[in-house]
Design an enzyme around this catalytic site. Sequence first.
Site, PDB file in Angstrom:
ATOM      1  N   HIS A 107       0.700  -1.167  -0.290  1.00  0.00           N
ATOM      2  CA  HIS A 107       0.467  -0.360  -0.101  1.00  0.00           C
ATOM      3  C   HIS A 107       0.886   1.125   0.041  1.00  0.00           C
ATOM      4  CE1 HIS A 107      -4.027  -1.648   1.703  1.00  0.00           C
ATOM      5  NE2 HIS A 107      -3.606  -2.270   1.353  1.00  0.00           N
ATOM      6  N   TYR A 150      -9.538   4.933   7.154  1.00  0.00           N
ATOM      7  CA  TYR A 150     -10.406   5.510   9.176  1.00  0.00           C
ATOM      8  C   TYR A 150     -11.284   6.402   8.922  1.00  0.00           C
ATOM      9  CZ  TYR A 150      -5.782   3.307  10.187  1.00  0.00           C
ATOM     10  OH  TYR A 150      -4.686   2.334  10.122  1.00  0.00           O
ATOM     11  N   PRO A 157      -4.582   0.042  18.812  1.00  0.00           N
ATOM     12  CA  PRO A 157      -4.554  -0.572  17.329  1.00  0.00           C
ATOM     13  C   PRO A 157      -4.592   0.792  16.133  1.00  0.00           C
ATOM     14  CG  PRO A 157      -6.224  -1.717  18.154  1.00  0.00           C
ATOM     15  CD  PRO A 157      -5.689  -0.900  19.201  1.00  0.00           C
ATOM     16  N   LYS A 208       0.148   0.137  15.173  1.00  0.00           N
ATOM     17  CA  LYS A 208       1.729   0.141  15.644  1.00  0.00           C
ATOM     18  C   LYS A 208       2.041  -1.870  16.502  1.00  0.00           C
ATOM     19  CE  LYS A 208       3.183   3.327  13.870  1.00  0.00           C
ATOM     20  NZ  LYS A 208       3.512   2.649  12.501  1.00  0.00           N
ATOM     21  N   TYR A 228       3.147   6.575  10.388  1.00  0.00           N
ATOM     22  CA  TYR A 228       2.523   5.457  10.262  1.00  0.00           C
ATOM     23  C   TYR A 228       3.205   4.156   9.486  1.00  0.00           C
ATOM     24  CZ  TYR A 228      -1.591   2.743   8.548  1.00  0.00           C
ATOM     25  OH  TYR A 228      -3.096   1.714   8.884  1.00  0.00           O
TER      26      TYR A 228
HETATM   27  P1  FAS Z   1       1.262 -11.746  22.174  1.00  0.00           P
HETATM   28  O1  FAS Z   1       0.105 -11.991  23.171  1.00  0.00           O
HETATM   29  O2  FAS Z   1       1.689 -12.355  20.285  1.00  0.00           O
HETATM   30  O3  FAS Z   1       2.289 -13.668  21.947  1.00  0.00           O
HETATM   31  C1  FAS Z   1       2.482 -13.659  23.340  1.00  0.00           C
HETATM   32  C2  FAS Z   1       2.618 -15.360  23.638  1.00  0.00           C
HETATM   33  O4  FAS Z   1       2.922 -15.856  24.546  1.00  0.00           O
HETATM   34  C3  FAS Z   1       0.852 -15.570  23.519  1.00  0.00           C
HETATM   35  O5  FAS Z   1       1.280 -16.859  22.607  1.00  0.00           O
HETATM   36  C4  FAS Z   1       0.921 -16.433  24.503  1.00  0.00           C
HETATM   37  O6  FAS Z   1      -0.033 -17.294  24.968  1.00  0.00           O
HETATM   38  C5  FAS Z   1       2.095 -16.606  24.722  1.00  0.00           C
HETATM   39  N1  FAS Z   1       2.333 -16.903  27.128  1.00  0.00           N
HETATM   40  C6  FAS Z   1       1.983 -15.688  27.637  1.00  0.00           C
HETATM   41  N2  FAS Z   1       1.919 -16.396  28.791  1.00  0.00           N
HETATM   42  C7  FAS Z   1       3.121 -17.504  29.398  1.00  0.00           C
HETATM   43  C8  FAS Z   1       3.766 -18.468  29.926  1.00  0.00           C
HETATM   44  N3  FAS Z   1       3.641 -17.419  30.450  1.00  0.00           N
HETATM   45  N4  FAS Z   1       4.099 -19.493  29.852  1.00  0.00           N
HETATM   46  C9  FAS Z   1       4.023 -19.451  28.095  1.00  0.00           C
HETATM   47  N5  FAS Z   1       3.859 -18.579  27.219  1.00  0.00           N
HETATM   48  C10 FAS Z   1       3.137 -17.902  27.483  1.00  0.00           C
HETATM   49  N6  FAS Z   1      -1.518  -5.149  16.460  1.00  0.00           N
HETATM   50  C11 FAS Z   1      -1.658  -3.943  14.964  1.00  0.00           C
HETATM   51  O7  FAS Z   1      -0.483  -4.188  14.895  1.00  0.00           O
HETATM   52  N7  FAS Z   1      -2.651  -3.686  14.302  1.00  0.00           N
HETATM   53  C12 FAS Z   1      -4.087  -4.152  14.904  1.00  0.00           C
HETATM   54  O8  FAS Z   1      -5.135  -4.689  14.443  1.00  0.00           O
HETATM   55  C13 FAS Z   1      -3.648  -4.941  16.283  1.00  0.00           C
HETATM   56  N8  FAS Z   1      -4.862  -5.523  16.485  1.00  0.00           N
HETATM   57  C14 FAS Z   1      -4.845  -6.482  17.810  1.00  0.00           C
HETATM   58  C15 FAS Z   1      -6.414  -6.785  18.085  1.00  0.00           C
HETATM   59  C16 FAS Z   1      -6.163  -7.853  19.494  1.00  0.00           C
HETATM   60  C17 FAS Z   1      -7.049  -8.520  20.151  1.00  0.00           C
HETATM   61  C18 FAS Z   1      -5.292  -7.654  20.327  1.00  0.00           C
HETATM   62  C19 FAS Z   1      -5.432  -9.281  21.718  1.00  0.00           C
HETATM   63  C20 FAS Z   1      -3.679  -7.299  19.747  1.00  0.00           C
HETATM   64  C21 FAS Z   1      -3.769  -6.539  18.736  1.00  0.00           C
HETATM   65  N9  FAS Z   1      -2.637  -6.464  18.199  1.00  0.00           N
HETATM   66  C22 FAS Z   1      -2.491  -5.736  16.494  1.00  0.00           C
HETATM   67  C23 FAS Z   1      -1.432  -6.496  19.131  1.00  0.00           C
HETATM   68  C24 FAS Z   1      -1.444  -7.542  18.641  1.00  0.00           C
HETATM   69  O9  FAS Z   1      -1.415  -7.099  16.877  1.00  0.00           O
HETATM   70  C25 FAS Z   1       0.002  -7.943  19.444  1.00  0.00           C
HETATM   71  O10 FAS Z   1       1.281  -6.489  18.783  1.00  0.00           O
HETATM   72  C26 FAS Z   1       0.847  -9.369  19.148  1.00  0.00           C
HETATM   73  O11 FAS Z   1       0.309  -9.288  19.494  1.00  0.00           O
HETATM   74  C27 FAS Z   1       2.307  -9.001  19.910  1.00  0.00           C
HETATM   75  O12 FAS Z   1       3.005  -9.658  19.493  1.00  0.00           O
HETATM   76  P2  FAS Z   1       4.180 -10.993  21.150  1.00  0.00           P
HETATM   77  O13 FAS Z   1       4.670  -9.935  21.776  1.00  0.00           O
HETATM   78  O14 FAS Z   1       4.585 -12.126  20.472  1.00  0.00           O
HETATM   79  O15 FAS Z   1       2.536 -11.402  21.911  1.00  0.00           O
HETATM   80  C1  PHB Z   2      -6.241  -4.691  10.246  1.00  0.00           C
HETATM   81  O1  PHB Z   2      -6.276  -4.355   8.958  1.00  0.00           O
HETATM   82  O2  PHB Z   2      -6.544  -5.269  10.868  1.00  0.00           O
HETATM   83  C2  PHB Z   2      -5.835  -3.191  10.993  1.00  0.00           C
HETATM   84  C3  PHB Z   2      -5.082  -1.846   9.988  1.00  0.00           C
HETATM   85  C4  PHB Z   2      -5.002  -0.965  10.437  1.00  0.00           C
HETATM   86  C5  PHB Z   2      -5.056  -0.568  11.698  1.00  0.00           C
HETATM   87  C6  PHB Z   2      -5.532  -1.918  12.491  1.00  0.00           C
HETATM   88  C7  PHB Z   2      -5.832  -2.464  12.260  1.00  0.00           C
HETATM   89  O3  PHB Z   2      -4.768   1.135  12.233  1.00  0.00           O
END
Ligand code: FAS
Ligand code: PHB
Length: 388
Positions: free
Chosen positions: A72, A200, A292, A296, A383
Amino acid sequence: MRTQVCIIGGGPSGLLLSELLYRHGIDSVVLERQSRTHVLGRIRAGVLEFGTVELLRRAGVGARMDRQGIIHDGIVVAAEGRAFRVDFRQHVGKQVMVYGQTEITQDLYDAADARDGRIIHGVDAVTLNDLETDAPWVSYGLDGTTERIDCDFVAGCDGFHGVSRRSIPARVLREYEKVYPFGWLGVLSETPPASDEVLYANHPDGFALCSMRNTALSRYYIQTSLDDHVDNWSDQAFWDTLRRRLPAHIADTMITGPSIEKSIAPLRSYVAEPMRWGRLFLAGDAAHIVPPTGAKGLNLAASDIHYLFSAISAYYDGDPDLLDTYSDRALARVWNAIRFSWWFTERMHRFPGQTGIEQRLQEAEIAYLEQSEFAQKSLAENYVGMPY
Ligand code: FAS
Ligand code: PHB
């Protein structure tokens, strides 16, 4: 068991670190609480900064991303029934990639399997020990037995609810948090995206976002109240609300369909300092959470892993100094992303009790963004991602 780096968490942070370490000849073991199916069932991020794209290629897991990802050149911002582009390539000469976090996690698991990487699923009762010595060790439960891993370093990649951050003494840990008074209701649907680029929308009723995973799989979000529940939302109610918040020329042509995933996520800004305690290093959601709005979360996890991999690999190559600067280097980039995500969230959402003038001020800010090359340059450089 013994390894050089014990990684807690098999999400994108932990898996990416393990892959980069392996390619540098450094051994690691990943401990993951959930099953692989559970981890791969999460629908989360979708937009990759150019730094994240480069890092995934460097880790040797960029091939499918380069085939299936969508480049994009910009985003679309909408308010007051109008929409305009912010062209990243024109303003800062960079682009972003749309490729789902789920796919990245799959690619990282596939790469680990191809090298017989040690990822242990289903662990419990993980404890981190002797972090302030040069011989830390980790214990964990598996199938009713207690196991021990001796290591040189522990990487806390276990997300916001993990054990790693809580292993830093309370007297040392500094926490900063801002909880936003709303959430995002997200829907995944097998329909063509309503907008070619991520859109957005600011609307008096609330924020809306149009994104995608590919040209046949769309991702949409609408702002909801904190006490809302996904069961309150039929697909039709979601589509009607989304359409109401979008400019007519987009709402009138969008193709809707049944949701294949529907969930509500809360929004918060959170940072824990320091990101290091002795031989424990935090990365990703274990150390910080961003709303989100600025796309980031996953991208900050990637830059943390870039800094942490650089520090650990330099140590084994004979230079321990980067270990001592890891936390400050990572936090400098984290705080700028926290700032940008807060700034964008404040301008695009409707806050409870928001007055008429506050809505008009938001609209005036968006109108300034539409008219000002300099305002657009600022949004664009943040961004696409500031340099590592
Ligand atoms: P994660 O949380 O992905 O991974 C951590 C891992 O550790 C998990 O698999 C968990 O099961 C494991 N764990 C936890 N405790 C443990 C323990 N005691 N022992 C062993 N394992 C354990 N980011 C964006 O940029 N754009 C988005 O649109 C976006 N949407 C999101 C929507 C939701 C619902 C959530 C919750 C997050 C969203 N995020 C988004 C942020 C997300 O993408 C995180 O930044 C990303 O998963 C970070 O990755 P990790 O640091 O690996 O953490
Ligand atoms: C998504 O594609 O899930 C998405 C894109 C942009 C955002 C957040 C989520 O700022």
